[in-house]
Enzyme design. Structure first.
Site, PDB file in Angstrom:
ATOM      1  CE  LYS A  78      -3.552  -6.375   8.072  1.00  0.00           C
ATOM      2  NZ  LYS A  78      -4.051  -6.452   6.543  1.00  0.00           N
ATOM      3  CB  SER A 158      -7.397  -4.277   6.634  1.00  0.00           C
ATOM      4  OG  SER A 158      -6.535  -5.202   5.999  1.00  0.00           O
ATOM      5  CB  SER A 182      -6.083  -4.939   2.838  1.00  0.00           C
ATOM      6  OG  SER A 182      -7.145  -4.773   3.286  1.00  0.00           O
TER       7      SER A 182
END
Lengths: 486, 488
Positions: A78, A158, A182
């Site tokens: 990420k 996210s 997330s």
């Protein structure tokens, strides 16, 4: 032979050790897959050279019999994790061109375990979002489509790029971060496993901060065993993070015994909400039945402050974010938009550098911390947070883990809910309480919606009992036997 | 007519009382910063002592420096203060270019040290107790350099993150002199403890002066805060000026604005700081990157046991043990090095004589030479040896001053100087007899005058005898012998 990109992490690990294929072949297959899924926009930066170089080293180690726990396993990272010398954006314009001279503790742990990086995965800007729509680098598309409908869907957020990459078989696993859901919500939307460990289990050092008291790194993988393998490599005490906890990291894979007989599974009555999607409700009932069939004992529990969790979260998280994001001021790194005065430079830089959702949360956070509002909002939220944590403490006196749905619906279409932040925030309704209490939680793909989209079930465990959560998740996974693919 | 109390300022509308509270920022003596491992040395090249944490790079986290915590506890104990077993670090949020994170980590509602006190040593030897409100730890900001470029500002982050103790007094001070004494005493305690070097020129100790005025008995007036005053002299000047300015404003019918002011050392006046466009709302909240600081009683006791003897206790001991005056004891204990020096000189000797020599001769000479005690050319043992020479009658006090002068210039042993220059006191009665006889014979007229009742001439004869012996005659002996001769 199956395609190399279809392997689970555990299979790939064992295959490499058995010399069925080389780390180079495995890496090349994934580098090609990253290229192939480009239309999904799951990656902000691809790092194929780095992946191949690390694969060469992995092959040397494998040849010498010196392989480490995740030797040669390709991952997506990420883009909230700082990676040394590699563009790190947090999906924000304000970090334009930022290449950290340091490596986050979690990624450093993964590289030390032999894993390799395919690239930096797209996300909601500063991890603020549940759709991956707020990225400065554009939305991520889920690899999934509704039956008979070719409209692009969100992967959740996210950690949307991470989830999409793993679901689309472009990475064996991915790192995510979870502040209010997330990791778990995108895992549910994309039909994969996503785990948020206990707050303090993984170091936050080198992860771009969103809400410091909530942020926690965790794995997104295609099955529970892979989550156990990857979490084992990510976790551990870090003296550089004062909130990281110095407690031993057990062998999580060993915990997957398949035996959950006698364990009590709490079913919180407050999670059964008015107007709940019947598909979600049915899946939850099914999950309960699967665990009962495996010898566990479902028990009704109460988490009375659940209804305050979402508003509490949407005060605490923006408050911390408003302060954490103050450092993006155009002075030292990233974007700078000049102005005639220092204040004007700040205003120009931050107006241009932050997207709408980030600006909204910075303003909410600034407001709730302001003189005259602090007690009514931030302080009250802190108090309620304590009550929510106490709810869980009480519940865990009568149960060993808690089962809930992960999200109130399946994935929605790109652009949906964008005009209604409250509707968007409701995505986190089941995941936020565990975040506020700092507890470990996992989402396991458990079924499909009527229109063919994945749905997840959510298990919450006691603090630092990731092993217990993984064990139950593993049983749930076997019972659900989720084989659908995008 | 009422008597005018000395601490009041006489104005047109009657007497005014000045109310002063001080906030002292003391840099913690530590190799490393409060939340990062970066070094803290003064005067390094700009931006050479900056860690990733200090520069607030993304994802960086603060970690408390345990040594700085210990220093704060030590200071709290030295101020006889409450040490809080649980304290919390908060973020104080504001934007400025030399504040990289956009917040300063400080302690707001729960500081590490609570109420304490400082006893002032006033010139008349009295003590006056000033209450300390609190001491908290915070990080310093960096420095904006506005003079390096015509239109831009440069930033030096060397100071960013350096540990400061903010020590806040109650508004108990009433005069500029008291404020000066407060800063001097605080500085002395900090230096004894080794928790702050007290170097005001390098900015290790800075003072914010809160000043208001009122007629005695009235409620507190509106205060102003004069920021960052960096010497004791300036603290006193700033308060003096600010008090008179406020009285002037009030007596001409004006009102005092609560504001932040700056002291200008060049003019000795204060002026308002450039008013900020926006009022600051610091949005304090507990720093989620740091856990609350929990201290055990055992830890606090361990630090308490390591405390050195502090100035007040030392002063008491000097008065009681060495029978010194409060005044002398106060002077000697102000600096630990001076007190140690004195004790080395006094060991086994006449303590009052030793104190005299240390204070009047050595300190006087060091002050004139602008040297600190630890750079004294005269070592304590040598000054002690000089006192010995006086005590055993080898030299007179008069001669000793000459010997001391040579010692100060050369650092040499006093006995060697006495031998070399032949300064040994003459106590040989035969030699003195001869000298006395000569003086009396040469001044027969004066002898007659003396005998006819002009007693004052006795001193003249003593002086003549001393002169004849080159000052080396034992003055007591000369007195005795002369008196005998003249009365015969």
């Amino acid at each position: 032979m199956t395609t190399l990109t279809d392997l689970s992490m555990a299979e790939a690990r064992d295959g490499l050790r058995a010399r069925k294929y080389s780390a180079k072949e495995l890496a090349e297959a994934h580098v090609a897959a990253v290229e192939r899924i480009k239309p999904l926009n799951a990656f902000i930066t691809a790092t194929p050279e780095r992946a191949l170089a690390a694969a060469a080293e992995a092959d040397r180690r494998l040849a010498r019999g010196e392989e480490r726990a995740m030797e040669g396993l390709p991952l997506a990272i990420k883009d909230l994790f700082c990676t040394e010398g590699v563009l790190t954006t947090a999906a924000s314009h304000i970090l334009d061109g930022f290449k950290p001279p340091y490596e986050s503790t979690v990624t450093a742990n993964l590289w030390r375990a032999g894993a390799l990086m395919l690239g930096k995965a797209n996300l909601d800007e500063f991890a603020m979002g549940s759709s991956n729509m707020t990225s400065h680098y554009g939305p991520v598309e889920s690899p999934w489509r509704r039956k008979g409908d070719n409209r692009a869907l969100v992967p959740g957020g996210s950690s949307g790029g991470s989830a999409a990459a793993v679901a689309a078989r472009a990475a064996l696993g991915a790192t995510g971060t979870d502040t209010g859901g997330s990791i778990r919500q995108p895992a549910a939307f994309c039909g994969i496993v996503g785990m948020k460990p206990t707050y303090g289990r993984c170091s936050r050092w080198g992860i771009v901060a969103f809400a410091s008291s909530l942020d926690q790194a965790g794995p997104l993988t295609r099955n529970v065993r892979d989550a156990a393998i990857m979490l084992g490599a990510m976790a551990g005490h870090d003296p550089k993070d004062s909130t990281s906890v110095d407690t031993p990291v057990p062998d999580y894979e060993m915990a997957l015994t398949g035996d959950i007989r006698g364990l009590r599974i709490g079913i919180p009555r407050e999670y059964r909400m008015d107007g709940m999607n019947p598909e979600i409700e049915r899946l939850w009932e099914q999950g309960k039945a699967w665990l009962r069939d495996a010898g566990a004992e479902p028990v009704d529990i109460s988490l009375p402050h659940t209804k305050y969790a979402l508003p509490t979260y949407y005060i605490v998280a923006p408050a911390e974010a408003s302060s954490n994001l103050a450092r993006y001021d155009g002075v030292r790194y990233g974007l700078r938009v000049p102005g005639r005065t220092l204040d004007e430079m700040y205003e120009n830089t931050r107006a241009a550098g932050f997207g709408k959702e980030v600006r909204r949360r910075v303003m909410i956070g600034t407001y709730v911390l302001s003189a005259g509002y602090y007690d009514a909002y931030y302080n009250k939220a802190r108090q309620i947070r304590t009550l929510i944590a106490r709810d869980f403490d009480r519940a865990f006196k009568v149960c060993d883990a808690i089962l809930t749905p992960t999200a109130p619906s399946a994935a929605f279409a790109l652009g949906e809910k964008m005009d209604d932040p409250i509707a968007m925030y409701l995505n986190d309704v089941f995941t936020v309480p565990a975040s506020l209490a700092g507890l470990p939680a996992i989402s396991v793909p458990a079924g499909l919606s009527g229109d063919g989209l994945p749905l997840g079930l959510h298990l919450i465990g006691r603090a630092f009992d990731e092993a217990g959560v993984l064990k139950i998740a593993h049983v749930l996974e076997r019972a659900a036997d989720f084989r659908a693919r995008p | 007519m009422t008597t005018h109390a000395p601490h009041l300022i006489r104005g047109e509308s009657g007497d005014w009382e000045v109310v002063i509270g001080l906030e002292v920022h003391a840099q913690v003596t530590s190799q490393a910063k409060l939340f990062s491992g970066a070094a803290t040395a003064f005067g390094a090249e700009p931006n050479t002592q900056v860690s990733l944490v200090d520069a607030a790079m993304p994802g960086m986290l603060p970690v408390i420096n345990g040594h700085c915590i210990e220093q704060a506890i030590k200071t709290g104990l030295g101020l006889k203060a409450q040490i809080n077993r649980r304290s919390v670090f908060d973020r104080k949020n504001y934007f400025y270019a030399d504040l990289p994170a956009g917040y300063q980590i400080s302690q707001y509602l729960q500081p590490i040290v609570g109420k304490g006190e400082i006893v002032l040593d006033l010139p008349d030897g009295r003590g006056r107790t000033i209450a300390i409100t609190r001491l908290h730890l915070e990080m310093d900001a960096g420095k904006s350099l506005h003079d390096q470029h015509p239109s831009q500002t440069y930033i030096d982050l060397n100071r960013a993150g350096v540990a400061l103790m903010e020590i806040v007094s109650e508004p108990d001070l009433r005069t500029a002199e008291e404020a000066g004494a407060y800063v001097r005493k605080l500085r002395s305690i900090l230096r004894y403890l080794g928790t702050c070097d007290g170097n005001m020129e390098e900015g290790s100790l800075r003072c914010d002066c809160n000043v208001s005025v009122r007629h005695p008995g009235e409620k507190l007036g509106t205060r102003t805060e004069t920021k960052n005053v960096n010497s004791v002299r300036f603290v006193m000047a700033a308060i003096e000026h600010e008090a008179r300015r406020q009285i002037g404003v009030l007596e001409s019918g004006g009102t005092i604005q609560q504001e932040t002011r700056l002291f200008d050392p060049a003019t000795g006046t204060t002026r308002p700081m450039r008013s900020k466009e926006h009022a600051h709302d610091y949005r304090y909240f507990p720093d989620p990157d740091l856990l609350p600081l929990e201290l055990s009683e055992a830890e606090i006791e361990r630090i308490r046991a390591s405390l050195p003897e502090l100035p007040d206790d030392k002063k008491k001991r000097f008065i009681e043990g060495y029978k010194l005056s409060a005044q002398d004891a106060g002077v000697l204990v102000a600096e630990q090095a001076a007190a140690n020096f004195f004790e080395a000189v006094a060991a086994g000797r006449d303590a009052k004589l030793a104190a005299n020599w240390v204070i009047n001769e050595l300190f006087g000479r060091l002050n004139a030479a602008g040297k600190p005690i630890d750079a004294s050319p005269v070592a304590a043992e040598r000054l002690g040896a000089l006192v010995d020479l006086i005590q055993d009658g080898t030299i007179s006090g008069r001669i000793a001053k000459d010997v001391f002068e040579t010692m100060f210039e050369t650092g040499r042993d006093p006995a060697a100087i006495v031998e070399e220059k032949g300064l040994r006191q003459v106590s040989d009665t035969g030699a003195l007899d001869a000298a006395i006889a000569e003086v009396l014979a040469g001044n027969a007229d004066k002898v007659a005058e003396f005998k006819s009742g002009k007693d004052k001439l006795f001193g003249f004869f003593v002086g003549q005898v001393m002169k004849k012996t080159g000052g080396k005659a034992n003055p007591g002996l000369v007195n005795d012998m002369l008196r005998k001769k003249l009365s015969s």
